[in-house]
Structure formats: C-alpha cells, structure tokens
Design a protein around this motif. Structure first.
Motif, PDB file in Angstrom:
ATOM      1  N   PHE A 241      46.964  73.683  62.007  1.00 27.49           N
ATOM      2  CA  PHE A 241      47.973  72.615  61.929  1.00 27.49           C
ATOM      3  C   PHE A 241      48.674  72.463  63.285  1.00 27.49           C
ATOM      4  O   PHE A 241      48.865  71.358  63.776  1.00 27.49           O
ATOM      5  CB  PHE A 241      49.021  72.926  60.858  1.00 27.49           C
ATOM      6  N   TYR A 242      49.084  73.597  63.856  1.00 23.73           N
ATOM      7  CA  TYR A 242      49.760  73.529  65.162  1.00 23.73           C
ATOM      8  C   TYR A 242      48.822  72.904  66.202  1.00 23.73           C
ATOM      9  O   TYR A 242      49.235  72.114  67.032  1.00 23.73           O
ATOM     10  CB  TYR A 242      50.162  74.925  65.655  1.00 23.73           C
ATOM     11  N   LYS A 243      47.541  73.309  66.118  1.00 24.85           N
ATOM     12  CA  LYS A 243      46.590  72.802  67.125  1.00 24.85           C
ATOM     13  C   LYS A 243      46.407  71.299  66.977  1.00 24.85           C
ATOM     14  O   LYS A 243      46.307  70.571  67.966  1.00 24.85           O
ATOM     15  CB  LYS A 243      45.239  73.522  66.989  1.00 24.85           C
ATOM     16  N   ALA A 244      46.326  70.813  65.721  1.00 24.41           N
ATOM     17  CA  ALA A 244      46.145  69.366  65.502  1.00 24.41           C
ATOM     18  C   ALA A 244      47.381  68.608  65.993  1.00 24.41           C
ATOM     19  O   ALA A 244      47.264  67.517  66.560  1.00 24.41           O
ATOM     20  CB  ALA A 244      45.898  69.086  64.028  1.00 24.41           C
ATOM     21  N   ILE A 245      48.555  69.176  65.774  1.00 23.46           N
ATOM     22  CA  ILE A 245      49.796  68.497  66.188  1.00 23.46           C
ATOM     23  C   ILE A 245      49.910  68.522  67.719  1.00 23.46           C
ATOM     24  O   ILE A 245      50.054  67.477  68.361  1.00 23.46           O
ATOM     25  CB  ILE A 245      51.015  69.164  65.518  1.00 23.46           C
ATOM     26  N   ASP A 246      49.780  69.708  68.301  1.00 23.36           N
ATOM     27  CA  ASP A 246      49.903  69.832  69.767  1.00 23.36           C
ATOM     28  C   ASP A 246      48.786  69.061  70.468  1.00 23.36           C
ATOM     29  O   ASP A 246      49.016  68.388  71.470  1.00 23.36           O
ATOM     30  CB  ASP A 246      49.815  71.302  70.203  1.00 23.36           C
ATOM     31  N   GLY A 247      47.584  69.178  69.934  1.00 21.78           N
ATOM     32  CA  GLY A 247      46.423  68.535  70.562  1.00 21.78           C
ATOM     33  C   GLY A 247      46.534  67.018  70.578  1.00 21.78           C
ATOM     34  O   GLY A 247      45.908  66.353  71.397  1.00 21.78           O
ATOM     35  N   ASN A 248      47.305  66.467  69.672  1.00 22.73           N
ATOM     36  CA  ASN A 248      47.533  65.018  69.654  1.00 22.73           C
ATOM     37  C   ASN A 248      48.847  64.636  70.341  1.00 22.73           C
ATOM     38  O   ASN A 248      49.353  63.523  70.162  1.00 22.73           O
ATOM     39  CB  ASN A 248      47.539  64.510  68.201  1.00 22.73           C
ATOM     40  N   GLN A 249      49.406  65.589  71.082  1.00 20.58           N
ATOM     41  CA  GLN A 249      50.670  65.372  71.810  1.00 20.58           C
ATOM     42  C   GLN A 249      51.822  64.970  70.885  1.00 20.58           C
ATOM     43  O   GLN A 249      52.709  64.204  71.253  1.00 20.58           O
ATOM     44  CB  GLN A 249      50.517  64.326  72.935  1.00 20.58           C
ATOM     45  N   ARG A 250      51.796  65.481  69.648  1.00 19.85           N
ATOM     46  CA  ARG A 250      52.945  65.308  68.754  1.00 19.85           C
ATOM     47  C   ARG A 250      53.739  66.609  68.778  1.00 19.85           C
ATOM     48  O   ARG A 250      53.256  67.624  69.265  1.00 19.85           O
ATOM     49  CB  ARG A 250      52.481  65.020  67.321  1.00 19.85           C
ATOM     50  N   ARG A 251      54.920  66.543  68.198  1.00 22.18           N
ATOM     51  CA  ARG A 251      55.777  67.731  68.198  1.00 22.18           C
ATOM     52  C   ARG A 251      55.859  68.330  66.809  1.00 22.18           C
ATOM     53  O   ARG A 251      56.134  67.608  65.833  1.00 22.18           O
ATOM     54  CB  ARG A 251      57.178  67.356  68.652  1.00 22.18           C
ATOM     55  N   ALA A 252      55.626  69.616  66.687  1.00 21.05           N
ATOM     56  CA  ALA A 252      55.766  70.291  65.398  1.00 21.05           C
ATOM     57  C   ALA A 252      57.258  70.498  65.121  1.00 21.05           C
ATOM     58  O   ALA A 252      57.987  71.014  65.969  1.00 21.05           O
ATOM     59  CB  ALA A 252      55.051  71.630  65.427  1.00 21.05           C
ATOM     60  N   ILE A 253      57.699  70.065  63.946  1.00 23.95           N
ATOM     61  CA  ILE A 253      59.098  70.285  63.544  1.00 23.95           C
ATOM     62  C   ILE A 253      59.067  71.250  62.365  1.00 23.95           C
ATOM     63  O   ILE A 253      58.746  70.870  61.243  1.00 23.95           O
ATOM     64  CB  ILE A 253      59.772  68.951  63.168  1.00 23.95           C
ATOM     65  N   PRO A 254      59.333  72.536  62.647  1.00 22.11           N
ATOM     66  CA  PRO A 254      59.148  73.554  61.612  1.00 22.11           C
ATOM     67  C   PRO A 254      60.318  73.632  60.629  1.00 22.11           C
ATOM     68  O   PRO A 254      61.472  73.481  61.007  1.00 22.11           O
ATOM     69  CB  PRO A 254      59.060  74.860  62.413  1.00 22.11           C
ATOM     70  N   VAL A 255      59.974  73.847  59.377  1.00 18.48           N
ATOM     71  CA  VAL A 255      60.980  74.181  58.357  1.00 18.48           C
ATOM     72  C   VAL A 255      60.509  75.501  57.753  1.00 18.48           C
ATOM     73  O   VAL A 255      59.457  75.543  57.100  1.00 18.48           O
ATOM     74  CB  VAL A 255      61.061  73.087  57.267  1.00 18.48           C
ATOM     75  N   ALA A 256      61.267  76.558  58.018  1.00 20.70           N
ATOM     76  CA  ALA A 256      60.800  77.892  57.612  1.00 20.70           C
ATOM     77  C   ALA A 256      60.933  78.080  56.102  1.00 20.70           C
ATOM     78  O   ALA A 256      61.973  77.762  55.516  1.00 20.70           O
ATOM     79  CB  ALA A 256      61.605  78.962  58.340  1.00 20.70           C
ATOM     80  N   LEU A 257      59.866  78.568  55.490  1.00 20.65           N
ATOM     81  CA  LEU A 257      59.948  78.955  54.079  1.00 20.65           C
ATOM     82  C   LEU A 257      60.750  80.239  53.999  1.00 20.65           C
ATOM     83  O   LEU A 257      60.705  81.072  54.915  1.00 20.65           O
ATOM     84  CB  LEU A 257      58.546  79.164  53.511  1.00 20.65           C
ATOM     85  N   GLU A 258      61.478  80.395  52.913  1.00 18.47           N
ATOM     86  CA  GLU A 258      62.312  81.593  52.758  1.00 18.47           C
ATOM     87  C   GLU A 258      61.818  82.394  51.564  1.00 18.47           C
ATOM     88  O   GLU A 258      61.469  81.816  50.536  1.00 18.47           O
ATOM     89  CB  GLU A 258      63.776  81.169  52.559  1.00 18.47           C
TER      90      GLU A 258
END
Ligand SMILES: Cc1ncc(COP(=O)(O)O)c(C=O)c1O
Length: 390
Positions: free
Chosen positions: A124-141
């Motif tokens: 997922f990170y690779k697809a987001i970064d590779g398309n020059q988008r920004r990952a906006i994380p929401v941490a599961l608790e």
C-alpha cells in the motif's frame, strides 16, 4: 479428503518465498514464513481445470467478460458472502495492487492524500508513494485483544483538504481485523461527508475465523467506491496473476477499463487465471473449507506454543488471515537483535513488524500457511530466538 500436512518441496521453482528469501533477509536457505502465499498445492479441481485447458494447447488472447467468469464470481459472492451483485459493475485486472494503483491515479492527483489504517500492508505504501501521493496514516489501536479505529481520528484525516481516497484493507493485513457492520457504516458515512472515495482491498475475504462475517464494501457503500479482490490468496494461485473487482460508478469503471486496455495494453487476461478462478468459485468450496480448518489449527498451535513459553504474551489468534501478527512488546526485546537471532542462529525468516510501518515495531508477522511440521520449526525458532535475546 485433502492432505495439508504433505510437504511439497518448492525449492527451484523460482518461488519468491523460498528461492528468493535472501532478497529480503540477506541470507539464503532460511526456512521462510514471509510473504503471503502458502506452501500447499492448490485445489485438485483447479489443477484439473488447468490441465484440461493446457491439453487444448492453444493459448491465444482471451476475454474475461464471459458468462462463465462473471457467473462464477457472482456465485461465490452469493454463496460465501451473502452478497448479490450487478455483474455489469465487474472489472478485471492482473493483480489487486495493479487495480489499486490505477484507481489511485484515476481518483487523485500528485500530492493528494490517501488515508489508510496503519500498520498497513507494505505494498500500500509503495503504491501511494510510487504514484507521488501522500500516505495519511490512521493508527489502529489495540484494546482488550481487539483492534479498533478511533473514528474521530479517521474523520480528522478524511477532512483534510488533500485527502481524496480511503484505502481500506478488509479484512485487515497485518492485524487480521474483520471490520464490523457498524464500523463499515461509520466509515462509509464519514467518507461520504468529506467527499472521499473508497478503495476496499478484500483479498483476504475468504479467510475469516471470527464469528463475525466479512462484509463486502458493496453492502455498506455510499458515494464513489471500488472493491478489489481475487481468488489468489484463498486458493494459493497468485503467480497465475488475475484479480477482479467492482466499480459501481460507470464513468470511473470506463476510465479504469480504457486505461487497462489502451494505455497499459492489458486487454487479454491470463487465460489460466480465468480457468482457475472459475474452477475455484464453482467447485472449490470443499477444499477451501478443509484448508481453513487446517489453517485455524495452525494458528491455534502458534497461540498454544507461544503462550506456553511466554504467558505474558497471551497471544490470541487473529480474526482473519493466515498471518500471525504477534505483539512481542511485553517481552521488551530489541527488534534488530531478534531478527539477527532468527536469521543467524535459528535460520528462519519471519517478517519484522516495521515492514508494515512504524506502528509495527515490537511485532513480527509469521505466515502460517504451511504444513504443521514446518510451522513447528518456525515457532520453535521464534521461541528460541526470543529466549536468546531476552
Ligand atoms: C491486502 C493485500 N492486498 C493485495 C495483496 C497482493 O495481491 P496481488 O498480488 O493480487 O496484487 C496482498 C498480498 O499479500 C495483500 O495482503
């Protein structure tokens, strides 16, 4: 009827899991519990269908929009997931991540944000970064042995002006979380409120162990969404390639299919993938149920062994997936030292948790999709490695 304890030697088959373990772990000849494929041969009904198709001998270009494939997918969703679909919304692709990546490009621009629950599947990170988008994380608790999404935090992420897509993993890799209807409904409402489109990756949908059933996104969806999945995880056929999904909005679907066929030159599916999917979805249920039973026992074996060795872990089997996401933080061990002991001393390859983001520190992910005899070696290796670094 099906023997999952039989060991099949995968060495020398160009398989990523065994033959290329050095690429990730720096050392060859490790016993691997890594990327999510299994060491089992696929279902006999699939092998029969493939053999029959190969015996025909002609492997020319093909089409996925045929009654057998569309019917098999609809049948599976109806039988296994209590979900009726309009087969006119179906789309095909070479892999789930190809489809995710293409829709990220279609539904957002460079610099836009893609919201995702973390820890997250590394691709997922690779697809987001590779398309020059920004990952906006929401941490599961983690609370009371269960994983939760703080919906206020999710809303804050979705409300950011740059957020265009929620990339949902349902069930969730690596935690194994199965989303409840209430959670899915809330996420659908929040995405609609903030004009955020949803891509739901449901590749682990057939591997749910909890009482709570997997609910396909199509059952809760509002607004603009896509659901992508495949038989590849459930039936262990990812190297055949092949995935499918639903894109409800006709313009989005046309744009997706035009890019697939035109820009990317992928108008023919892999015909063996079609053959395998049809056989799996029409005839594979009994095999899958037997496999699921075996995998559940594997996960129970991990829980019994680990909790016996380290009662303070109190590790519970995940709600879904054959991937054991093991929280070792109670033992206070150094991740690097543990990896070193696993690789150098125990000769096993087990994924370090930070592969899935910072929230994965202190965890490991152990793939339990293998005969018990191999799993025993892996779990013993993990226990020994932990003991040696504590
Ligand atoms: C959540 C998730 N999506 C996608 C994939 C890979 O699917 P594909 O090979 O079809 O891209 C995996 C494999 O581990 C996965 O865990």
């Amino acid at each position: 009827m099906f023997d999952f304890s039989k060991v099949v030697d995968r060495h020398g088959t160009w398989c990523t899991q065994w033959d290329y373990v050095a690429d990730r772990f720096g050392t060859a000849d490790l016993l691997p519990f890594t990327i999510s494929d299994m060491d089992f041969a696929t279902a006999p009904c699939i092998l029969e269908a493939l053999n029959k198709r190969l015996a025909h001998g002609v492997l020319g270009y093909s089409r996925w929009k045929n009654d057998e494939f569309l019917g098999a997918v609809a049948h599976w969703l109806a039988q296994r997931h209590n979900t009726r679909i309009d087969t006119g919304s179906l789309v095909y692709g070479p892999s789930v991540i190809y489809m995710v990546s293409q829709l990220i490009r279609q539904w957002s621009a460079a610099g836009d944000g893609v919201v995702l629950h973390t820890p997250a599947y590394d691709a997922f990170y690779k697809a987001i970064d590779g398309n020059q988008r920004r990952a906006i994380p929401v941490a599961l608790e983690q609370r009371d042995g269960d994983w939760h999404c703080d919906m206020d935090k999710l809303e804050a992420a979705l409300a950011r002006p740059e957020s265009k897509i929620l990339l949902l993993c349902s069930p969730h890799n690596p935690t194994g979380k199965v989303w409840t209807r209430a959670e899915l409904d809330t996420m659908a409402a929040l995405c609609e409120r903030h004009g955020v489109r949803v891509i739901s990756d449901e590749i682990h949908m057939d591997m749910v162990w909890s009482e709570q059933a997997h609910i396909p996104w199509s059952n809760v969806a509002r607004g603009n969404w896509a659901l992508f999945t495949s038989a590849s995880k459930s039936f262990n056929i990812p190297a055949l390639t092949g995935a499918w999904g639903l894109i409800e909005d006709a313009d989005s679907r046309d744009a997706y299919l035009n890019a697939l066929k035109g820009r990317d030159g992928l108008s023919s599916p892999a015909v063996l993938a079609l053959t395998a999917h049809i056989a799996a979805y029409e005839q594979g249920a009994a095999w899958l149920d037997a496999l699921r039973e075996y995998l559940r026992e594997n996960l129970r074996y991990i829980a019994d062994s680990l909790n016996h060795a380290f009662p303070e872990l109190n590790w519970q089997i995940p709600q879904a997936t054959y991937l054991a996401w093991i929280d070792l933080r109670a033992l206070n061990i150094d991740d690097k030292a543990l990896q070193n002991a696993l690789i150098q001393q125990e000769k096993v390859a087990i994924m370090p948790g930070d592969t899935y983001g910072d929230e994965g520190r202190g965890f490991v992910r152990l793939n339990a999709g293998c005969p018990r005899s191999k799993l025993e070696k892996g779990v013993n290796g993990l226990i020994n490695a932990i003991r040696s670094v504590r």
